[in-house]
Design a protein around this motif. Sequence first.
Motif, PDB file in Angstrom:
ATOM      1  N   TRP A 237       0.831  -1.201   0.000  1.00 47.53           N
ATOM      2  CA  TRP A 237       0.000   0.000   0.000  1.00 47.53           C
ATOM      3  C   TRP A 237       0.870   1.256   0.000  1.00 47.53           C
ATOM      4  O   TRP A 237       0.591   2.211  -0.743  1.00 47.53           O
ATOM      5  CB  TRP A 237      -0.924  -0.010   1.215  1.00 47.53           C
ATOM      6  N   LEU A 238       1.919   1.253   0.817  1.00 48.45           N
ATOM      7  CA  LEU A 238       2.815   2.409   0.865  1.00 48.45           C
ATOM      8  C   LEU A 238       3.513   2.625  -0.474  1.00 48.45           C
ATOM      9  O   LEU A 238       3.669   3.759  -0.932  1.00 48.45           O
ATOM     10  CB  LEU A 238       3.856   2.209   1.967  1.00 48.45           C
ATOM     11  N   ILE A 239       3.928   1.549  -1.114  1.00 49.32           N
ATOM     12  CA  ILE A 239       4.596   1.666  -2.414  1.00 49.32           C
ATOM     13  C   ILE A 239       3.650   2.262  -3.449  1.00 49.32           C
ATOM     14  O   ILE A 239       4.016   3.179  -4.212  1.00 49.32           O
ATOM     15  CB  ILE A 239       5.109   0.286  -2.889  1.00 49.32           C
ATOM     16  N   LEU A 240       2.425   1.757  -3.469  1.00 47.37           N
ATOM     17  CA  LEU A 240       1.468   2.202  -4.475  1.00 47.37           C
ATOM     18  C   LEU A 240       0.963   3.613  -4.216  1.00 47.37           C
ATOM     19  O   LEU A 240       0.682   4.372  -5.159  1.00 47.37           O
ATOM     20  CB  LEU A 240       0.288   1.227  -4.529  1.00 47.37           C
ATOM     21  N   GLU A 241       0.843   3.998  -2.948  1.00 51.24           N
ATOM     22  CA  GLU A 241       0.250   5.285  -2.611  1.00 51.24           C
ATOM     23  C   GLU A 241       1.270   6.408  -2.443  1.00 51.24           C
ATOM     24  O   GLU A 241       0.981   7.559  -2.747  1.00 51.24           O
ATOM     25  CB  GLU A 241      -0.581   5.156  -1.324  1.00 51.24           C
ATOM     26  N   ILE A 242       2.459   6.082  -1.953  1.00 51.58           N
ATOM     27  CA  ILE A 242       3.439   7.122  -1.618  1.00 51.58           C
ATOM     28  C   ILE A 242       4.569   7.194  -2.634  1.00 51.58           C
ATOM     29  O   ILE A 242       5.161   8.246  -2.850  1.00 51.58           O
ATOM     30  CB  ILE A 242       3.996   6.883  -0.196  1.00 51.58           C
ATOM     31  N   GLY A 243       4.887   6.091  -3.269  1.00 48.98           N
ATOM     32  CA  GLY A 243       5.988   6.084  -4.228  1.00 48.98           C
ATOM     33  C   GLY A 243       7.307   5.707  -3.571  1.00 48.98           C
ATOM     34  O   GLY A 243       7.342   5.000  -2.559  1.00 48.98           O
ATOM     35  N   SER A 244       8.398   6.209  -4.125  1.00 48.85           N
ATOM     36  CA  SER A 244       9.727   5.774  -3.698  1.00 48.85           C
ATOM     37  C   SER A 244      10.077   6.178  -2.266  1.00 48.85           C
ATOM     38  O   SER A 244      11.043   5.662  -1.693  1.00 48.85           O
ATOM     39  CB  SER A 244      10.797   6.325  -4.652  1.00 48.85           C
ATOM     40  N   ASP A 245       9.306   7.086  -1.660  1.00 51.09           N
ATOM     41  CA  ASP A 245       9.555   7.470  -0.263  1.00 51.09           C
ATOM     42  C   ASP A 245       8.955   6.480   0.729  1.00 51.09           C
ATOM     43  O   ASP A 245       9.035   6.701   1.944  1.00 51.09           O
ATOM     44  CB  ASP A 245       8.984   8.862   0.020  1.00 51.09           C
ATOM     45  N   PHE A 246       8.372   5.404   0.220  1.00 46.55           N
ATOM     46  CA  PHE A 246       7.747   4.413   1.098  1.00 46.55           C
ATOM     47  C   PHE A 246       8.737   3.825   2.087  1.00 46.55           C
ATOM     48  O   PHE A 246       8.368   3.426   3.196  1.00 46.55           O
ATOM     49  CB  PHE A 246       7.165   3.265   0.266  1.00 46.55           C
ATOM     50  N   TRP A 247      10.012   3.769   1.694  1.00 50.25           N
ATOM     51  CA  TRP A 247      10.983   2.937   2.410  1.00 50.25           C
ATOM     52  C   TRP A 247      11.188   3.380   3.859  1.00 50.25           C
ATOM     53  O   TRP A 247      11.274   2.543   4.759  1.00 50.25           O
ATOM     54  CB  TRP A 247      12.321   2.905   1.662  1.00 50.25           C
ATOM     55  N   TRP A 248      11.274   4.699   4.093  1.00 46.36           N
ATOM     56  CA  TRP A 248      11.573   5.133   5.458  1.00 46.36           C
ATOM     57  C   TRP A 248      10.359   5.023   6.372  1.00 46.36           C
ATOM     58  O   TRP A 248      10.491   4.812   7.583  1.00 46.36           O
ATOM     59  CB  TRP A 248      12.130   6.560   5.474  1.00 46.36           C
ATOM     60  N   ILE A 249       9.158   5.120   5.794  1.00 46.39           N
ATOM     61  CA  ILE A 249       7.939   4.939   6.602  1.00 46.39           C
ATOM     62  C   ILE A 249       7.806   3.473   7.010  1.00 46.39           C
ATOM     63  O   ILE A 249       7.552   3.150   8.181  1.00 46.39           O
ATOM     64  CB  ILE A 249       6.695   5.403   5.823  1.00 46.39           C
ATOM     65  N   PHE A 250       7.996   2.566   6.032  1.00 51.54           N
ATOM     66  CA  PHE A 250       7.887   1.145   6.349  1.00 51.54           C
ATOM     67  C   PHE A 250       9.046   0.697   7.229  1.00 51.54           C
ATOM     68  O   PHE A 250       8.911  -0.254   7.997  1.00 51.54           O
ATOM     69  CB  PHE A 250       7.842   0.309   5.064  1.00 51.54           C
ATOM     70  N   TRP A 251      10.180   1.378   7.119  1.00 49.35           N
ATOM     71  CA  TRP A 251      11.318   1.075   7.995  1.00 49.35           C
ATOM     72  C   TRP A 251      10.932   1.311   9.457  1.00 49.35           C
ATOM     73  O   TRP A 251      11.238   0.488  10.333  1.00 49.35           O
ATOM     74  CB  TRP A 251      12.519   1.940   7.597  1.00 49.35           C
ATOM     75  N   MET A 252      10.255   2.403   9.746  1.00 46.95           N
ATOM     76  CA  MET A 252       9.825   2.682  11.117  1.00 46.95           C
ATOM     77  C   MET A 252       8.822   1.634  11.598  1.00 46.95           C
ATOM     78  O   MET A 252       8.878   1.181  12.749  1.00 46.95           O
ATOM     79  CB  MET A 252       9.221   4.089  11.200  1.00 46.95           C
ATOM     80  N   ILE A 253       7.919   1.235  10.708  1.00 43.56           N
ATOM     81  CA  ILE A 253       6.945   0.196  11.056  1.00 43.56           C
ATOM     82  C   ILE A 253       7.663  -1.119  11.333  1.00 43.56           C
ATOM     83  O   ILE A 253       7.359  -1.823  12.310  1.00 43.56           O
ATOM     84  CB  ILE A 253       5.913   0.033   9.926  1.00 43.56           C
ATOM     85  N   SER A 254       8.635  -1.452  10.477  1.00 42.25           N
ATOM     86  CA  SER A 254       9.395  -2.688  10.649  1.00 42.25           C
ATOM     87  C   SER A 254      10.192  -2.677  11.944  1.00 42.25           C
ATOM     88  O   SER A 254      10.299  -3.701  12.635  1.00 42.25           O
ATOM     89  CB  SER A 254      10.350  -2.886   9.465  1.00 42.25           C
ATOM     90  N   ALA A 255      10.777  -1.524  12.264  1.00 44.95           N
ATOM     91  CA  ALA A 255      11.557  -1.408  13.499  1.00 44.95           C
ATOM     92  C   ALA A 255      10.685  -1.685  14.714  1.00 44.95           C
ATOM     93  O   ALA A 255      11.084  -2.410  15.641  1.00 44.95           O
ATOM     94  CB  ALA A 255      12.177  -0.018  13.596  1.00 44.95           C
ATOM     95  N   LEU A 256       9.480  -1.115  14.716  1.00 48.33           N
ATOM     96  CA  LEU A 256       8.543  -1.353  15.813  1.00 48.33           C
ATOM     97  C   LEU A 256       8.178  -2.835  15.883  1.00 48.33           C
ATOM     98  O   LEU A 256       8.113  -3.419  16.981  1.00 48.33           O
ATOM     99  CB  LEU A 256       7.289  -0.505  15.617  1.00 48.33           C
ATOM    100  N   PHE A 257       7.953  -3.443  14.744  1.00 48.38           N
ATOM    101  CA  PHE A 257       7.590  -4.863  14.688  1.00 48.38           C
ATOM    102  C   PHE A 257       8.719  -5.733  15.236  1.00 48.38           C
ATOM    103  O   PHE A 257       8.478  -6.673  16.012  1.00 48.38           O
ATOM    104  CB  PHE A 257       7.262  -5.260  13.247  1.00 48.38           C
TER     105      PHE A 257
END
Length: 409
Positions: free
Chosen positions: A165-185
């Motif tokens: 969803w982040l890739i499709l909606e945000i584009g190439s900036d998805f990585w740092w947002i999902f990185w924070m989510i992954s870190a929490l996980f």
Amino acid sequence: MDQELIKYFLLGVVSLSFIFEKSVNFLNATRKTGRIPATLDQYLEEGKLQESKRYQKTNYYFGLISGSFTFVITLLFIGFGFFGWLDEWLRQFGFAPLALSVVYFGVLFIGSDLLSLPFDYYHTFKIEADYGFNNSTVRTFFADKIKGYLLSIPVGGGLLLVLLWLILEIGSDFWWIFWMISALFIVLVNQFYSGLILPLFNKLTPLEAGELKRTILGYAQSVGFSLENVFIMDGSKRSTKANAFFSGFGKRKKVVLYDTLLEQHTPDEVVAVLAHEIGHYKKGHITLGVMAGILQTGIILYILSLFVFNEQISLALGGDQLSIHLNIIGFTMLFSPISLILGMATNYFSRKHEFEADAFAKSTYSGKPLAEALKTLSVKNLSDINPHPLFVFVNYSHPPLLSRLKRLE
């Protein structure tokens, strides 16, 4: 780079990775056992040493067959464009882009797991059984599979859904947002693994009051380690192999001892093993491991952001248009050499940490019972006492037995 060059590059990367892995494994499998070291004279007989080598070779040949099967399937899927064909076939059902990617990965996951099922079954009920390790029943084997699905589909599928969803909606900036989510996980998994996930597969029982528990708690107090949660895990329901591990932070930290560890070792050795595990915590290895995992995830996600919108990767895999899921598959193949290097670096620091935890146990408790525990573990688990140095460098997260004994003794 056009699609044809990318296609052949993918074939080359997959092939070279396979050849390198199997070559290193071959060096180790064909390495001579040598003589029994003096330090193992009372623990290891020549017959047991040869049985250990047969076990290593059996696993090598099994890995060669199963790995070759996967390798050939992967080459066929790349060479004949089957990854792209599956994408085109699913598109005819009219899925929205996000749903299409989720369904695509779901089909690959189920197909891959079904193909690996016979190999997993054979390894458990033939190889492990032949060498006296398997205690699992067919019912337990398939129950574990079902539980794995019930856990991985909502958790892994949920993370995948967020990523897509982040890739499709945000584009190439998805990585740092999902990185924070992954870190929490990652932090949450380390914190709650033994309390929420492990009990789905194994029974955890608090260590009963007695001399062993008093000794354990007394030792923990002597090194300034607050410990209330010591659990016994029914590892014997699946295997005769023994182990122990540490998980969690703060008040939720737990030490888990396999029931086979208590059966096969003296109380003194059990406390020494526990001292080693506490050493990991006191030396900050748990925190460093979590931080390293988070950093590695960030690197992977950033590099993925550079490739995920490259249409040529999708075309190279047989697609007729840009597909995010095809690009992620292509990326995992292209990233494999970097992943290998990161894995070797991780193993290097892991071996270093094991030495440090051994030294902590030696200085705060005693090196002799830990050495004796390692000898017993190695012999009973048919571990390789003379592995090839390159195999150790590439694959070992723990130092070889003799290297650890040299420092402990």
